[in-house]
Design a protein around this motif. Structure first.
Motif, PDB file in Angstrom:
ATOM      1  N   ARG A1256       0.831  -1.205   0.000  1.00  0.00           N
ATOM      2  CA  ARG A1256       0.000   0.000   0.000  1.00  0.00           C
ATOM      3  C   ARG A1256       0.865   1.253   0.000  1.00  0.00           C
ATOM      4  O   ARG A1256       0.526   2.263  -0.604  1.00  0.00           O
ATOM      5  N   ARG A1257       1.996   1.180   0.691  1.00  0.00           N
ATOM      6  CA  ARG A1257       2.884   2.335   0.692  1.00  0.00           C
ATOM      7  C   ARG A1257       3.433   2.588  -0.706  1.00  0.00           C
ATOM      8  O   ARG A1257       3.555   3.730  -1.156  1.00  0.00           O
ATOM      9  N   LYS A1258       3.753   1.517  -1.413  1.00  0.00           N
ATOM     10  CA  LYS A1258       4.250   1.665  -2.774  1.00  0.00           C
ATOM     11  C   LYS A1258       3.171   2.227  -3.706  1.00  0.00           C
ATOM     12  O   LYS A1258       3.462   3.026  -4.587  1.00  0.00           O
ATOM     13  N   THR A1259       1.956   1.778  -3.522  1.00  0.00           N
ATOM     14  CA  THR A1259       0.884   2.287  -4.389  1.00  0.00           C
ATOM     15  C   THR A1259       0.671   3.782  -4.184  1.00  0.00           C
ATOM     16  O   THR A1259       0.366   4.510  -5.137  1.00  0.00           O
ATOM     17  N   VAL A1260       0.831   4.251  -2.930  1.00  0.00           N
ATOM     18  CA  VAL A1260       0.669   5.679  -2.663  1.00  0.00           C
ATOM     19  C   VAL A1260       1.715   6.484  -3.427  1.00  0.00           C
ATOM     20  O   VAL A1260       1.456   7.605  -3.892  1.00  0.00           O
ATOM     21  N   CYS A1261       2.895   5.913  -3.587  1.00  0.00           N
ATOM     22  CA  CYS A1261       3.964   6.617  -4.307  1.00  0.00           C
ATOM     23  C   CYS A1261       3.817   6.512  -5.818  1.00  0.00           C
ATOM     24  O   CYS A1261       4.590   7.124  -6.568  1.00  0.00           O
ATOM     25  N   CYS A1262       2.873   5.727  -6.277  1.00  0.00           N
ATOM     26  CA  CYS A1262       2.676   5.554  -7.724  1.00  0.00           C
ATOM     27  C   CYS A1262       2.190   6.855  -8.343  1.00  0.00           C
ATOM     28  O   CYS A1262       1.327   7.547  -7.786  1.00  0.00           O
ATOM     29  N   PRO A1263       2.703   7.257  -9.508  1.00  0.00           N
ATOM     30  CA  PRO A1263       2.251   8.508 -10.145  1.00  0.00           C
ATOM     31  C   PRO A1263       0.749   8.478 -10.435  1.00  0.00           C
ATOM     32  O   PRO A1263       0.237   7.526 -11.015  1.00  0.00           O
ATOM     33  N   GLY A1264       0.070   9.528 -10.042  1.00  0.00           N
ATOM     34  CA  GLY A1264      -1.369   9.646 -10.308  1.00  0.00           C
ATOM     35  C   GLY A1264      -2.239   8.873  -9.355  1.00  0.00           C
ATOM     36  O   GLY A1264      -3.468   8.821  -9.538  1.00  0.00           O
ATOM     37  N   PHE A1265      -1.612   8.240  -8.306  1.00  0.00           N
ATOM     38  CA  PHE A1265      -2.432   7.410  -7.424  1.00  0.00           C
ATOM     39  C   PHE A1265      -3.452   8.244  -6.649  1.00  0.00           C
ATOM     40  O   PHE A1265      -4.628   7.868  -6.554  1.00  0.00           O
ATOM     41  N   LEU A1266      -2.999   9.363  -6.075  1.00  0.00           N
ATOM     42  CA  LEU A1266      -3.906  10.138  -5.223  1.00  0.00           C
ATOM     43  C   LEU A1266      -5.116  10.648  -6.020  1.00  0.00           C
ATOM     44  O   LEU A1266      -6.242  10.642  -5.523  1.00  0.00           O
ATOM     45  N   HIS A1267      -4.882  11.088  -7.235  1.00  0.00           N
ATOM     46  CA  HIS A1267      -6.000  11.588  -8.056  1.00  0.00           C
ATOM     47  C   HIS A1267      -7.037  10.489  -8.279  1.00  0.00           C
ATOM     48  O   HIS A1267      -8.250  10.687  -8.105  1.00  0.00           O
ATOM     49  N   THR A1268      -6.549   9.265  -8.593  1.00  0.00           N
ATOM     50  CA  THR A1268      -7.465   8.137  -8.789  1.00  0.00           C
ATOM     51  C   THR A1268      -8.138   7.752  -7.482  1.00  0.00           C
ATOM     52  O   THR A1268      -9.342   7.444  -7.444  1.00  0.00           O
ATOM     53  N   ALA A1269      -7.395   7.758  -6.388  1.00  0.00           N
ATOM     54  CA  ALA A1269      -7.946   7.348  -5.099  1.00  0.00           C
ATOM     55  C   ALA A1269      -9.064   8.279  -4.652  1.00  0.00           C
ATOM     56  O   ALA A1269     -10.099   7.832  -4.146  1.00  0.00           O
ATOM     57  N   VAL A1270      -8.859   9.577  -4.816  1.00  0.00           N
ATOM     58  CA  VAL A1270      -9.895  10.529  -4.403  1.00  0.00           C
ATOM     59  C   VAL A1270     -11.145  10.370  -5.272  1.00  0.00           C
ATOM     60  O   VAL A1270     -12.275  10.379  -4.782  1.00  0.00           O
ATOM     61  N   LEU A1271     -10.965  10.227  -6.588  1.00  0.00           N
ATOM     62  CA  LEU A1271     -12.112  10.041  -7.476  1.00  0.00           C
ATOM     63  C   LEU A1271     -12.873   8.760  -7.140  1.00  0.00           C
ATOM     64  O   LEU A1271     -14.108   8.734  -7.126  1.00  0.00           O
ATOM     65  N   CYS A1272     -12.146   7.685  -6.867  1.00  0.00           N
ATOM     66  CA  CYS A1272     -12.810   6.427  -6.497  1.00  0.00           C
ATOM     67  C   CYS A1272     -13.538   6.564  -5.170  1.00  0.00           C
ATOM     68  O   CYS A1272     -14.645   6.014  -4.991  1.00  0.00           O
ATOM     69  N   TYR A1273     -12.942   7.276  -4.221  1.00  0.00           N
ATOM     70  CA  TYR A1273     -13.619   7.469  -2.939  1.00  0.00           C
ATOM     71  C   TYR A1273     -14.904   8.283  -3.111  1.00  0.00           C
ATOM     72  O   TYR A1273     -15.949   7.969  -2.521  1.00  0.00           O
ATOM     73  N   ALA A1274     -14.842   9.339  -3.931  1.00  0.00           N
ATOM     74  CA  ALA A1274     -16.046  10.145  -4.177  1.00  0.00           C
ATOM     75  C   ALA A1274     -17.127   9.315  -4.852  1.00  0.00           C
ATOM     76  O   ALA A1274     -18.313   9.393  -4.499  1.00  0.00           O
ATOM     77  N   SER A1275     -16.738   8.466  -5.802  1.00  0.00           N
ATOM     78  CA  SER A1275     -17.719   7.613  -6.476  1.00  0.00           C
ATOM     79  C   SER A1275     -18.270   6.574  -5.521  1.00  0.00           C
ATOM     80  O   SER A1275     -19.464   6.255  -5.544  1.00  0.00           O
ATOM     81  N   LEU A1276     -17.408   6.026  -4.674  1.00  0.00           N
ATOM     82  CA  LEU A1276     -17.860   5.049  -3.684  1.00  0.00           C
ATOM     83  C   LEU A1276     -18.847   5.671  -2.706  1.00  0.00           C
ATOM     84  O   LEU A1276     -19.893   5.078  -2.377  1.00  0.00           O
ATOM     85  N   LEU A1277     -18.537   6.858  -2.237  1.00  0.00           N
ATOM     86  CA  LEU A1277     -19.433   7.552  -1.323  1.00  0.00           C
ATOM     87  C   LEU A1277     -20.767   7.877  -2.006  1.00  0.00           C
ATOM     88  O   LEU A1277     -21.838   7.779  -1.397  1.00  0.00           O
ATOM     89  N   GLN A1278     -20.714   8.243  -3.271  1.00  0.00           N
ATOM     90  CA  GLN A1278     -21.942   8.547  -4.007  1.00  0.00           C
ATOM     91  C   GLN A1278     -22.806   7.298  -4.154  1.00  0.00           C
ATOM     92  O   GLN A1278     -24.043   7.376  -4.125  1.00  0.00           O
ATOM     93  N   LEU A1279     -22.159   6.125  -4.303  1.00  0.00           N
ATOM     94  CA  LEU A1279     -22.921   4.879  -4.370  1.00  0.00           C
ATOM     95  C   LEU A1279     -23.701   4.653  -3.079  1.00  0.00           C
ATOM     96  O   LEU A1279     -24.871   4.241  -3.100  1.00  0.00           O
ATOM     97  N   PHE A1280     -23.069   4.914  -1.941  1.00  0.00           N
ATOM     98  CA  PHE A1280     -23.768   4.790  -0.664  1.00  0.00           C
ATOM     99  C   PHE A1280     -24.927   5.773  -0.577  1.00  0.00           C
ATOM    100  O   PHE A1280     -26.024   5.431  -0.143  1.00  0.00           O
ATOM    101  N   LEU A1281     -24.676   7.024  -0.970  1.00  0.00           N
ATOM    102  CA  LEU A1281     -25.714   8.055  -0.876  1.00  0.00           C
ATOM    103  C   LEU A1281     -26.900   7.756  -1.793  1.00  0.00           C
ATOM    104  O   LEU A1281     -28.050   8.079  -1.475  1.00  0.00           O
ATOM    105  N   ASP A1282     -26.610   7.147  -2.954  1.00  0.00           N
ATOM    106  CA  ASP A1282     -27.682   6.825  -3.902  1.00  0.00           C
ATOM    107  C   ASP A1282     -28.442   5.574  -3.511  1.00  0.00           C
ATOM    108  O   ASP A1282     -29.399   5.182  -4.204  1.00  0.00           O
ATOM    109  N   GLY A1283     -28.025   4.945  -2.417  1.00  0.00           N
ATOM    110  CA  GLY A1283     -28.725   3.746  -1.960  1.00  0.00           C
ATOM    111  C   GLY A1283     -28.368   2.500  -2.738  1.00  0.00           C
ATOM    112  O   GLY A1283     -29.127   1.525  -2.737  1.00  0.00           O
ATOM    113  N   HIS A1284     -27.225   2.519  -3.432  1.00  0.00           N
ATOM    114  CA  HIS A1284     -26.823   1.352  -4.216  1.00  0.00           C
ATOM    115  C   HIS A1284     -26.363   0.248  -3.270  1.00  0.00           C
ATOM    116  O   HIS A1284     -25.552   0.463  -2.363  1.00  0.00           O
ATOM    117  N   GLU A1285     -26.860  -0.941  -3.506  1.00  0.00           N
ATOM    118  CA  GLU A1285     -26.508  -2.063  -2.638  1.00  0.00           C
ATOM    119  C   GLU A1285     -25.150  -2.617  -3.057  1.00  0.00           C
ATOM    120  O   GLU A1285     -24.997  -3.158  -4.158  1.00  0.00           O
TER     121      GLU A1285
END
Length: 1356
Positions: A1256-1285
């Motif tokens: 996981r530490r290596k993945t954090v150092c991967c180029p562009g990881f944080l941008h992808t991680a934040v976008l995935c987290y926002a999409s994941l949170l939106q799935l919860f808010l939309d009531g997606h099972e």
């Protein structure tokens, strides 16, 4: 007759008690004094008189006897009255004595008796007149007293004044009793009460609560009343009454009060209200007088009151000024209904000369007490603080300028201030005000104020003008002038064009935009004169007489008649040999002396020159066409194609022959310029007055067969492929072009279509009509518009030709198209089907406009033009209804893209079959009423259509499935998804039961047979992808069936192997789901496909693409055993990944293959591993949604093995991003379902959180990881808010995925360098997380947005 007052006088003069009663009797009954009484008779006379008075209790009678006034002189002095009778003082004392005597006897107060006595006498004086007025009309009633009544009233009020001076009369009680019966007081009575100081008007205003209701109405009534002729004294009294009352109202209402909140304030407001009421009545009367030309005598009477000399007695000069200021303000702001645009448009009608005399008189009266500077200052204040009546404002300015020669400099100064203020604060209101005031002054003539042209040049013509300070000021001015254009009279537009404002050269384009707009507006204004001329000519043609409107315009609107109407009418033209309506109208005007002789002579000379120019134009056109022909012969120097015969051109409908770029450009230029010329010619002249340029131009083109071939191929391409995108101008021009090509058939070539859609060569028009397909809504609209234009043009152009030549201009195939399309698209046309014998009423024929004019009118829709054409008798006379292939056309219509809905189509088809086709005679293509014949026609058409090609069935099936799935996909509910899956699964049962070859289209292009798999690819990507289970994998039977379809269809081509290779390459590129499924099932598919190929193509080698699939499978299996000497197949990374995925899915040891495919060695290896990671993630999600423990564990293990190998590269992150950000990995979205794509952010964190801390530490150092991680987290949170099972696993930690993901993300943000994200990326992430999770947004802002980071360096 001796009166009681004479007796009392005698009693006072003879105090002696010795008077004999006989003398009293003689005095009373004889009416005169017989002799002078003796001294000793005094006592007896006194006693007898008292006895007599006590018997007479009528006080009104006593009051009636006061004085003996002269009826003819109501203005006589008190000394004269005293000399002629009893003095007022003496009579008053006698009345007071009697009143007190009566009061002592009756117990009633003296004041009450006095009031009663005065009111009874007042009623007696005015009562007779009121009784006479009850039967008279309200307008004829007398509003003032007669001379006799006025004299009696004055005598009464003299006595009342004496009673008041002796304390015997109470004014307040007098008014209360007078108003007790709610009678409306006569204004003259009130006036006399005020003048004789019995009861002042101010007292009435302060104490009468209802004075507001009756005083204003009495003033209006008295102003409107005119005394009878000869009553000059009454006229003087009327003026005195009005001036006195107004003077009191002004003095009371406009004197400054020391106590603003006291009772004086209420009285002041009351007076102002009464005066305002009468002023508004005056202004209403002025407006009514202008509209109805009524008598404005009442208004004139009131305006006379606005005189300082009349009102100044009761009001001070300051009060009078305040009153005039108040009245002027209310006049300028009265009913502000007119907008600024109205003022700009109507300003010419509001000059001093055209204004109402009443309004200008009122303004003169109100302005007399002020200086010009004061008036203009007040005008500016009113404009800044009120909504104004622009008509009154501008009329006031004109009046001020006309009557005050010194007003012009003051107005200039005001305009200068307004312009300075406007450009300093960009105040539009000040700018509008300045322009309106300047224009109003200019309208009064140069002797009063400079012309508008001079003022505009002086204000805006120099570099030091207000607008020249900055570009913003210039734009402000030009924007203002542009906004005025729709409302501007033409003379101002001309000034702005001829004397434009100063503009620096660098901003010259801004000015030119305005000039262009102004010129367009001037042209539109000229169109009004054109309409007037056309209407006048039409009326003259129908009546034979010059219309009254034209005659009135020649007298009362002479400037317009001479400068607009006649120049438009006398526009030079080539005069026809036989005089038309316009020529007859001109001659009639000349006979009536309405056209100046010089202007008529100039018109005749210009027409003669026009004829000479046209003759020269004909020669010039011939020369120009010769030059064009020569140029085209240079460009098209060779033959177009191999000619079957000398007069036949081959038209390749499927695939046009390759042409040089120069030829294509030349053909486009010919068509484009022809369309433009048609448009320009239609705007300039009616069709019957145009020259023969079009026919001569097309005839010139026929001499070059290579050029004609290029034009025909270009026309076919436009009609068949680009028709719906053509503009109206293109459609009109191309329709004219095709008509002229068709006309030239007699001496031009015929057209042979390739492939042979028709058995023999046909004329150009009939050949091109085959390009006009009617299968969709868009195609139908283009076809009907084009055919309507072509038929309208042909009919109008042929109208002046002999009967035998008229048919040459009608393209029969276009006519047939209209017979099919117009009833189909216009239901009202079905009520009047076209027949040669169909009657058309004369009224209907006369009311129809010219067909070509209707077609070229931009304001007409195609529906209106088609309706006109359908009803026109010339259309029905083109011939009997032909045997058009209605059934064939109808069967070609695609239901999903039809212009009609299902119910509308059913209604139309029933009408066509039962009412048109069934009843039509057999010799005209119908069934003659035979139902059996109709059924035979229907069945034969359906069978012919089915046997012609399986393409229609294939398209029908694919469209049917597409329609059903699209309808279900419109909803995002779970039930809709299940319904879509059920529909596709059911359809797959049908698909597998039908021959496989049916689903691949075989087409012929340029003599070569090829496969068209586009429809199949579209079907798999859109519908099969959403229903396959597991996700990302088609079933074996479906995959095998589709591959069999490719092989079987390929055998029908000339080179089967090449065509299979080409088709499969296309599938590999655009249909990744079928590619992955083929690789997955290849072990079972290969024997089957190999056997089929050998059976179909005995002896021919296996297609390379099939062999490539086999090679990929062998390569994938060899990697399990260690490094293989076999090179990597030249296949796509996705195919290699799919083969490897199938090979290692059930193999426990993947490390050997992974070591061989280290991504740092070859870039292709990295792409293969990324695609492989995606397929494993897809398996992981599938196992969670459809639990299979073994697959779940195996897919997780494969992901764990792949991540360390890819962690140093950013490519693996792309599979978790949106489609547009995936780059070379974009095909993955067409492999899995939409639901799995939405769950990719969940898979990202679920897999990542299961890895070791070091990974996981290596993945954090991967180029562009944080941008992808934040976008995935926002999409994941939106799935919860939309009531997606979300999927769950047996691992408890997976249920806390959201909390764990947030913790991991926050730690990653803290560990990441600020340089990892650009400023734009950081802004995007902050805005996306701001609402979903403010904590994450704040962390991004704190850790990754240091103030020292320069945004300008972000591009580095």
């Amino acid at each position: 007759m001796t009166t009681y007052f004479q007796l009392l006088y005698t009693l006072q003069c003879h105090k002696s008690p010795t008077i004999d009663l006989g003398i009293v009797g003689d005095v009373v009954h004889a009416g005169r004094v017989v002799k002078r009484p003796k001294q000793e008779d005094g006592r007896r006379l006194h006693e007898a008189t008292i006895q007599l008075l006590e018997q007479q209790q009528n006080l009104c009678g006593l009051l009636r006897e006061v004085g003996n006034p002269d009826v003819c002189n109501v203005l006589s002095t008190g000394e004269q009255k005293q000399a002629d009778g009893v003095s007022p003082a003496f009579s008053g004392s006698l009345l007071v004595c009697e009143l007190r005597h009566q009061a002592s006897r009756t117990g009633v107060p003296v004041a009450a008796l006095a009031v009663k006595m005065v009111l009874e006498r007042l009623t007696e004086i005015t009562g007779s007149e009121e009784e006479e007025e009850e039967d008279e009309d309200d307008n004829e009633r007398r509003r003032l007293l007669t001379s006799s009544q006025r004299v009696q009233l004055c005598v009464l009020l003299e006595s009342g004044k004496e009673l008041l001076s002796q304390g015997a009369l109470c004014p307040k009680l007098l008014w209360q009793e007078y108003r007790r019966d709610q009678r409306l007081p006569k204004l003259e009575v009130v006036y006399h009460l005020h003048v004789y100081s019995v009861l002042t008007l101010k007292h009435i205003l302060e104490n009468d609560d209802g004075v507001r209701s009756w005083l204003a109405s009495q003033l209006k009534t008295l102003c409107s009343w005119t005394p009878p002729p000869g009553e000059d004294q009454t006229r003087q009294v009327q003026q005195k009454v009005l001036s006195t009352v107004v003077g009191v109202l002004v003095g009371t209402g406009f004197e400054l009060s020391r106590e603003p909140a006291g009772p004086d304030r209420r009285t002041s407001q009351l007076c102002c209200s009464v005066l305002d009421d009468v002023l508004f009545w005056l202004l209403d009367a002025v407006e009514k007088n202008l509209m109805l030309q009524t008598d404005g005598r009442g208004a004139e009477q009131w305006i006379r009151i606005f005189d300082a000399s009349l009102c100044g007695v009761s009001a001070s000069a300051d009060a009078l000024q305040r009153f005039f200021t108040h009245s002027l303000t209310h006049t300028l702001t009265y009913k502000p209904r007119l907008t600024v645009s109205d003022a700009i448009t109507l300003q010419n009608e509001w000059t001093f000369a055209k204004a109402s005399r009443l309004v200008t008189s009122l303004f003169r009266k109100l302005a007399v007490m002020f200086s010009v500077e004061q008036l203009l200052r007040h005008l500016q204040q009113v404009l800044e603080t009120h909504e104004v009546n622009w008509k009154h404002v501008l009329c006031f300015l004109s009046t001020l300028l006309v009557y005050n020669p010194c007003a012009e400099p003051s107005l200039r100064e005001l305009l200068s201030r307004l312009l300075s203020s406007a450009f300093e604060g960009y105040d539009l209101e000040n700018l509008i005000t300045a322009f309106l005031l300047a224009r109003q002054g200019a309208l009064e003539g140069p002797g009063i104020f400079p012309s508008y042209s001079d003022w505009f040049k002086m204000s805006f013509g120099g570099g030091s003008s207000c607008h020249a300070a900055s570009k913003k000021s210039l734009v402000f001015l030009l924007k203002f002038l542009s906004d005025l254009v729709p409302f501007e009279p033409p003379q101002y537009l001309k000034v702005h064009i001829l004397h434009p404002p100063y503009v620096p050269m660098k901003h010259r384009s801004l000015l030119m935009e305005y000039v262009s707009l102004a010129k367009t507006r001037l042209a539109d204004l000229k169109c009004q004169a054109v309409q007037d001329v056309e209407k006048a000519v039409s009326l003259f043609e129908s009546t034979g007489r010059i219309s009254a409107t034209v005659m009135e315009a020649s007298i009362f609107r002479r400037p317009y008649f001479l400068t607009r109407f006649l120049p438009t009418l006398l526009k030079p033209r080539v005069l026809p040999v036989k005089a038309d309506a316009r020529m007859s109208f001109i001659e009639a005007l000349k006979t009536a002396d309405k056209i100046p002789a010089a202007q008529y002579s100039s018109y005749v000379e210009s027409c003669q020159k026009q004829r000479q120019q046209d003759c020269g134009y004909s020669f010039e056109m011939s020369a120009q066409l010769s030059r064009i022909s020569h140029t085209l012969s240079v460009v098209f120097s060779g033959r177009p194609d191999k000619l079957i015969e000398r007069s036949i051109i081959k038209l390749h409908a499927s695939a046009p022959p390759s042409s040089s770029e120069l030829h294509v450009k030349a053909a486009n230029e010919v068509l484009r310029n022809f369309c433009q010329c048609v448009l320009d010619a239609s705007r300039a002249n009616p069709l019957n007055k145009q020259s023969l340029w079009a026919s001569r131009f097309v005839s010139m083109l026929l001499g070059n067969t290579q050029l004609l071939s290029s034009l025909l191929h270009r026309l076919w391409d436009l009609f068949h492929n680009q028709g719906p995108s053509l503009s109206a101008a293109h459609i009109l021009g191309l329709a004219v072009f095709v008509v002229h090509l068709h006309v030239s058939t007699s001496h031009g070539p015929l057209v042979q279509l390739d492939p042979a859609l028709l058995p023999e060569p046909v004329p150009v028009g009939d050949a091109l009509s085959l390009a006009l397909v009617c299968s969709t809504h868009a195609n139908m609209l283009f076809c009907v518009r084009f055919c309507v234009a072509a038929v309208c043009y042909g009919m109008c152009r042929a109208d002046s030709l002999p009967q035998l030549q008229q048919q040459d201009y009608i393209v029969t195939s276009f006519y047939k198209k209209l017979l099919y399309l117009i009833p189909r698209l216009l239901p009202e046309a079905r009520r009047a089907p076209v027949t040669a014998a169909g009657p058309v009423s004369e009224d209907e024929e006369e009311n129809l406009p010219g067909l070509w004019s209707s077609a070229t009118d931009a304001n007409n829709s195609w529906r209106k033009t088609a309706r006109h054409l359908w009803r026109h008798p010339a259309f029905s006379q083109l011939g009997q209804t032909p045997r058009y292939q209605w059934l064939t056309e109808e069967l070609r219509v695609r239901r999903s893209e039809d212009a009609l809905s299902d119910p509308e189509r059913q209604e139309y088809q029933q009408w066509a079959c039962l009412e048109l086709y069934l009843s039509c005679p057999e010799d005209q293509g119908g069934c003659g009423g035979d139902m059996n014949s109709l059924c035979c026609h229907l069945l034969n058409a359906v069978i012919d259509q089915s046997s012609r090609s399986g393409a229609d069935v294939r398209d029908f099936l694919f469209e049917l499935v597409s329609d059903r799935c699209s309808a279900a996909a419109a909803s995002l509910s779970v039930s809709a998804e299940l319904h879509t899956q059920h529909t596709v699964n059911t359809w797959n049962r049908v698909l597998l039961a039908l021959p496989a070859v049916m689903f691949i289209k075989v087409k012929t292009e340029g003599g070569r047979t090829t496969l068209d798999v586009n429809r199949l690819i579209e079907h798999v990507n859109q519908h099969q992808r959403k229903a396959c289970s597991p996700a990302g994998l088609l079933s074996f039977r479906l995959t095998a069936h589709l591959l069999r379809a490719v092989l079987c269809a390929g055998v029908r081509c000339g080179r089967p192997a090449d065509e299979v290779n080409r088709s499969w390459s296309q599938i590999s590129l655009h249909c990744p789901l079928l590619l992955v499924s083929t690789a997955h099932w290849w072990e079972r598919l290969y024997p089957l496909l190999l056997s089929l190929w050998r059976r179909l193509c005995d002896g021919e080698s296996v297609p390379k693409q099939l062999q490539l699939l086999a090679d990929c499978q062998s390569w994938a299996c060899s990697l399990e055993k260690g490094p293989s000497p076999t090179s990597v197949p030249a296949a796509s990374p996705l195919l290699l990944a799919a083969s490897l995925h199938h090979a290692c899915r059930y193999n426990q040891d993947f490390s050997t293959a992974l070591n061989t495919l280290r991504p740092e060695r070859v870039n292709q290896h990295r792409q293969v591993l990324v695609f492989l990671l995606f397929l494993c993630v897809n398996d992981y999600l599938s196992a969670l949604l459809y639990p299979q423990e073994t697959i779940h564990q195996r897919s997780r293990t494969l992901c764990a093995d792949l991540l360390p190998a890819l962690v140093d590269s950013a490519d693996w992150l792309l599979i978790f991003k949106s489609n547009e950000q995936q780059g070379v990995y974009q095909p993955i979205t067409m492999v899995t379902t939409d639901e799995f794509t939405r769950l990719m952010p969940w898979a990202f964190y679920s897999l990542l959180l299961q890895q070791s801390a070091e990974l996981r530490r290596k993945t954090v150092c991967c180029p562009g990881f944080l941008h992808t991680a934040v976008l995935c987290y926002a999409s994941l949170l939106q799935l919860f808010l939309d009531g997606h099972e979300l999927p769950t696993t047996s691992n408890p930690s997976d249920n806390q995925i959201l909390n764990d993901a947030k913790k991991f993300l926050l730690s990653a943000i803290a560990e990441t360098s600020p340089a990892a994200l650009s400023s734009s990326q950081l802004t995007q992430l902050e805005s996306q997380c701001a609402d979903l999770d403010p904590e994450v947004s704040a962390a991004l802002l704190v850790h990754l947005n240091p103030p020292s980071l320069s945004p300008e360096m972000d591009f580095l």
